[in-house]
Design a protein around this motif. Structure first.
Motif, PDB file in Angstrom:
ATOM      1  N   TYR A 288       6.762  -5.333   3.155  1.00  0.00           N
ATOM      2  CA  TYR A 288       6.167  -5.430   1.921  1.00  0.00           C
ATOM      3  C   TYR A 288       5.372  -6.512   1.736  1.00  0.00           C
ATOM      4  CZ  TYR A 288       9.283  -1.862   1.545  1.00  0.00           C
ATOM      5  OH  TYR A 288      10.240  -0.334   1.738  1.00  0.00           O
ATOM      6  N   ALA A 289       5.808  -7.778   2.252  1.00  0.00           N
ATOM      7  CA  ALA A 289       4.847  -8.984   2.110  1.00  0.00           C
ATOM      8  C   ALA A 289       3.412  -8.952   2.816  1.00  0.00           C
ATOM      9  CB  ALA A 289       5.544  -9.936   2.856  1.00  0.00           C
ATOM     10  N   TRP A 290       3.660  -8.031   4.026  1.00  0.00           N
ATOM     11  CA  TRP A 290       2.490  -8.120   4.786  1.00  0.00           C
ATOM     12  C   TRP A 290       1.416  -7.193   3.963  1.00  0.00           C
ATOM     13  CZ3 TRP A 290      -0.482  -3.929   6.533  1.00  0.00           C
ATOM     14  CH2 TRP A 290      -1.428  -4.247   7.762  1.00  0.00           C
ATOM     15  N   ILE A 291       1.729  -6.063   3.470  1.00  0.00           N
ATOM     16  CA  ILE A 291       0.980  -5.233   2.625  1.00  0.00           C
ATOM     17  C   ILE A 291       0.179  -5.958   1.493  1.00  0.00           C
ATOM     18  CG2 ILE A 291       2.393  -3.984   1.305  1.00  0.00           C
ATOM     19  CD1 ILE A 291      -0.771  -2.562   2.841  1.00  0.00           C
ATOM     20  N   LYS A 292       0.992  -7.087   1.100  1.00  0.00           N
ATOM     21  CA  LYS A 292       0.471  -7.622  -0.183  1.00  0.00           C
ATOM     22  C   LYS A 292      -0.480  -8.486   0.075  1.00  0.00           C
ATOM     23  CE  LYS A 292       4.714  -7.553  -2.648  1.00  0.00           C
ATOM     24  NZ  LYS A 292       6.283  -8.189  -3.142  1.00  0.00           N
ATOM     25  N   ARG A 293      -0.292  -9.271   1.076  1.00  0.00           N
ATOM     26  CA  ARG A 293      -1.592  -9.941   1.883  1.00  0.00           C
ATOM     27  C   ARG A 293      -2.624  -9.272   2.097  1.00  0.00           C
ATOM     28  NH1 ARG A 293       2.900 -12.090   4.690  1.00  0.00           N
ATOM     29  NH2 ARG A 293       2.180 -11.122   6.447  1.00  0.00           N
ATOM     30  N   MET A 312      -9.822   2.581  -3.494  1.00  0.00           N
ATOM     31  CA  MET A 312      -9.649   2.219  -2.237  1.00  0.00           C
ATOM     32  C   MET A 312      -8.403   1.340  -2.186  1.00  0.00           C
ATOM     33  SD  MET A 312     -11.331   3.693  -0.036  1.00  0.00           S
ATOM     34  CE  MET A 312     -11.026   2.849   1.354  1.00  0.00           C
ATOM     35  N   THR A 313      -8.198   0.404  -2.983  1.00  0.00           N
ATOM     36  CA  THR A 313      -6.738  -0.474  -2.833  1.00  0.00           C
ATOM     37  C   THR A 313      -5.525   0.276  -3.153  1.00  0.00           C
ATOM     38  OG1 THR A 313      -8.061  -2.196  -4.007  1.00  0.00           O
ATOM     39  CG2 THR A 313      -5.687  -2.343  -3.845  1.00  0.00           C
TER      40      THR A 313
END
Length: 831
Positions: A288-293, A312-313
């Motif tokens: 979840y941290a990766w997708i936030k970045r 798109m986001t």
């Protein structure tokens, strides 16, 4: 004899002829003519001869003629004047009629002229409107022709420009031009049969196909499927290309979105492969941290490239969730044996937090656009599963802060609920097994605590109160239910409900029923002599005060569990999916708690009932035939009242929170004590007159105590319920009637039998036999009495039951109390 009749007639000739005929005709003809004249009301003068020959003559023909002639003359004068007037007016009327006919002819002529003119005008209007319609059609056709020619000119020029701009990749101008060309082309659908129009339409389609292929190639070049993204790509060109894609076939737009998102998330699939350490549940935060970045990076670099309505986001986040759900399900199937409860709950908690974050950031409008993906069901409101206000009142003290909080407003639906966490549902059996184990340990701890601490202490606020363990149990149930509803509202909720049912039964058996005092079968070891001694603190009661408080506390706890279990069932039905609502049923557990309540009340009744048994036994064994005088109430009555005063206040005070069950206790005790008292009354035989009076006085004393039973020993006087009072009055009145029958002399037998039937209204010969035994009659006397009793019984009505039954009105309590007072006065006088 002359009879004169006056008449006025115009028939003078007829009258004269009648007079001559009267002179010559017989009396019969004269009478007939007389009758005829009389009928016509003519005045005539008649003379009758005494000798038998009648003559009728006209007294005055001249007078009659003179009377008629003036009338005739006057009529002639009036007729002449009328005819003269008519002759004068006739010429003028004829002239007026001719003038009217001439006027009518002239009017018809004018109407005909008007009609002819109207027809000419109508014909003229039709000719004018026909010309106008022709002009309108010509104008409309001319306008359509001009518009079509303009559209054709625009279409031809637009197609040429579109082909040129496509070759030059001028997507900004193409976006506006293509939309206009497509709109203009829609006007030529009905002209597709014209070769030139069909050729232009084919050129437009070819340009659209070329644009689609060209735009896809540009995106593939800017964002290759393999390798890193090219920095500083043609964002302006691609931005205009996205505008063109909005006008093209929707398939082009979907292909652009799919390729971009796949390329954007390609790194995620590599970093979190199944064989990587970061792919396991303990490092789920890193996903979840990766997708936030990545979302932040996208907003900075490509946020303006795609149109805002493409979202798109949100699409990237949704696709990430689908990939994550699949990957997590795959890795959990592979390493299922390594899943622990804490690890599973940790992963679920982090996932639901991420889904909540998505709900705050996005609207969920793209969820329905994903093929094969249904919109997740809205989560249910994770509020307290019980009616918190009622819980707080029943427990008496706040066991948990959540119980005192007001109900929260309904949380808005989360469209992302379950989009990732759905993958944990097949593994929730680990959570259910853990809750099974935890609840088992909790029940064992409750049992150990009860053994260590003992029942609630007498004289404290805890005495008779709800056991604190039940509040702890339902608070834990609430937390489990809310937690499970956040994980899943399907089959795991049904499994959790089964666990709830299991431990509700165990709590009822181990904590409540298992700790009820056991009633012993001995009689308490009391002798008649000890009962007859009126001293305080007799040991007649089987249960101690602590045991009575324990029974009341268990009863109150069972009542609390019953009400809370019903609320738990309602909340579970609200949480679970609608298709599974029918499988939620806690009726069996509620029946279990009802059984505990019934057993507790029965124990209290048996205890007090057993305490009164020795006194009733002593009553039946007393020599009532040798009683010489009537005194105060007997010692056995004093013993019964003493036991009642010892037990009932304790029970009432400990059941203050459940008043209805105290009323049930009073009713059950009365229903048990009164028949037993009457049975022991029948054992008192033989009874003398004085003995019966003493028993009647004792019965009245017991009746008074029983009527005051709900409020006995209480400083607050409260009226007993009407249902309870009715039972006491009915039962004790029967006992008094039995004694009154016993007191009545058995001679003469007919009067005695009638008195029995009137007072007791009991057609059972066995009861009558017991009355005779109480009176001490011999068997020979009893036989004759029984035979007389059977003869004197009233015949039951047709259709009634075969058994003997009588129904008489029962005396009111006021009447009975007045009778008792009279009996007391009588006894005092005799003393």
């Amino acid at each position: 004899m002359f009879v004169c009749l006056c008449t006025c007639t115009v028939f003078e000739c007829l009258l004269s002829l009648s007079i001559h005929l009267l002179l010559s005709c017989a009396c019969k003809v004269v009478n007939s003519l007389y009758s005829w004249c009389r009928l016509l009301a003519f005045p005539v003068c008649v003379r009758v001869c005494v000798c038998g020959e009648s003559q009728r003559c006209v007294c005055s023909a001249a007078a009659a003629s003179g009377h008629v002639k003036p009338i005739i003359l006057a009529s002639d004068v009036r007729a002449k004047s009328v005819f003269g007037a008519i002759r004068e007016q006739l010429p003028r009327q004829m002239m007026a009629l001719e003038e009217a006919q001439i006027a009518i002819q002239q009017l018809f002529g004018k109407i005909k002229d008007i009609k002819d003119k109207a027809e000419k005008s109508e014909q003229m209007v039709k000719e004018i409107t026909r010309d106008i319609k022709q002009l309108d059609h010509a104008k409309r056709h001319l306008t359509t022709s001009i518009t079509t020619l303009n559209h054709l000119h625009m279409l031809a020029g637009g197609v040429d420009s579109l082909e040129a701009m496509t070759r030059k990749r001028q997507y900004g101008e193409v976006a506006n031009l293509l939309q206009g060309v497509v709109n203009v082309l829609e006007h030529f659908h009905k002209y597709m049969g014209i070769p030139q129009i069909r050729q232009l339409s084919e050129r437009v389609k070819a340009a659209q196909n070329e644009l689609g292929t060209q735009i896809l190639a540009d995106f593939e070049e800017a964002f290759p499927s393999q390798g890193s993204k090219r920095p500083g790509g043609p964002s302006n060109v691609l931005r205009d290309a996205c505008l063109v894609a909005n006008v093209l076939d929707p398939r082009i737009k979907q292909e652009i979105i799919k390729k971009f998102i796949r390329q954007h998330l390609s790194e995620y699939l590599v970093l979190f492969q199944e064989n990587q350490d970061v792919a396991w549940l303990d490092k789920i935060d890193r996903r979840y941290a990766w997708i936030k970045r990545q979302l932040v990076d996208y907003e900075e670099k490509y946020g303006r490239m795609f149109p805002e309505e493409w979202c798109m986001t949100e699409r990237i986040a949704v696709e990430f969730c689908h990939i994550t759900r699949v990957e997590l399900a795959k890795v959990m199937r592979t390493r299922a044996k390594e899943i622990e409860v804490k690890l599973l709950l940790f992963a679920i908690q982090r996932t639901t937090n991420f889904e909540g974050l998505l709900a705050k950031r996005f609207t969920g409008c793209t969820l329905t656009d994903v093929p094969g993906q249904k919109r997740p069901e809205s989560p249910l409101d994770p509020t307290n599963p019980f009616l918190e206000d009622e819980l707080g009142e029943d427990v008496g003290t706040e066991r948990d802060e959540d119980l005192a909080k007001p109900k929260k407003p309904k949380v808005p639906d989360n469209p992302f609920h379950g989009i990732v966490s759905k993958c944990f549902e097949p593994h929730l059996y680990v959570y259910i097994e853990s809750q099974d184990k935890n609840l088992g340990e909790l029940i064992d701890r409750f049992v150990a605590d009860f053994r260590a601490q003992g029942p609630p202490k007498v004289g404290t606020e805890e005495g008779g109160a709800v056991l604190p363990s039940c509040a702890d149990l339902f608070v834990y149930y609430k937390k489990c239910m809310v937690q499970c509803s956040q994980l899943s509202t399907g089959e795991p909720m049904i499994a959790l409900t089964t666990i709830f049912q299991k431990f509700l039964r165990e709590y009822a058996w181990k904590i409540l029923s298992g700790n009820l005092p056991k009633s012993s079968s001995n009689s308490g070891g009391l002798t008649i002599s000890s009962l007859l001694k009126e001293k305080e603190g007799s040991e007649a009661a089987k249960f101690t005060v602590d045991e009575l408080c324990l029974i009341c506390s268990i009863l109150s706890t069972a009542e609390y569990c019953l009400a809370t279990t019903q609320q738990l069932e309602e909340k579970l039905k609200e949480k679970v999916d609608k298709v599974l609502v029918e499988r939620i049923n806690l009726t069996g557990e509620m029946d279990t708690f009802s059984t505990v309540i019934s057993n507790s009340i029965q124990l209290l009744v048996q205890d007090l009932d057993a305490a009164c048994d020795p006194a009733l036994t002593a009553m039946s064994k007393m020599p009532w035939q040798s009683v010489e005088h009537v005194g105060d109430q007997s010692p056995y009555v004093t013993s019964i009242i003493m036991h009642i005063k010892q037990n009932v206040p304790i029970i009432r005070d400990n059941l203050a929170s459940t008043r209805k069950y105290f009323t049930q206790f009073c009713i059950k005790f009365t229903n048990s004590f009164i028949p037993k008292f009457i049975n022991h009354l029948f054992r008192c035989k033989p009874i003398s007159m004085v003995g019966a009076e003493q028993l009647l006085l004792d019965t009245h004393s017991l009746k008074t105590v029983l009527l005051d039973l709900p409020s006995i020993g209480s400083q607050v006087l409260r009226k007993a319920p009407a249902s309870y009072t009715k039972i006491v009055v009915k039962g004790m009145t029967r006992a008094e009637m039995i004694l009154k029958v016993v007191m009545a002399p058995h001679e003469p037998p007919v009067v005695f039998v009638d008195n029995y039937i009137k007072l007791l209204a009991d057609g059972n010969p066995e009861t009558f036999q017991k009355i005779l035994d109480m009176k001490g009659l011999k068997r020979s006397e009893q036989s004759s009495m029984l035979e007389l009793f059977r003869q004197r019984l009233p015949t039951p009505p047709s259709g009634a039951d075969g058994g003997p039954s009588l129904s008489f009105s029962t005396p009111t309590p006021e009447q009975e109390s007045s009778r008792i007072r009279k009996l007391e006065k009588l006894i005092k006088k005799r003393l």
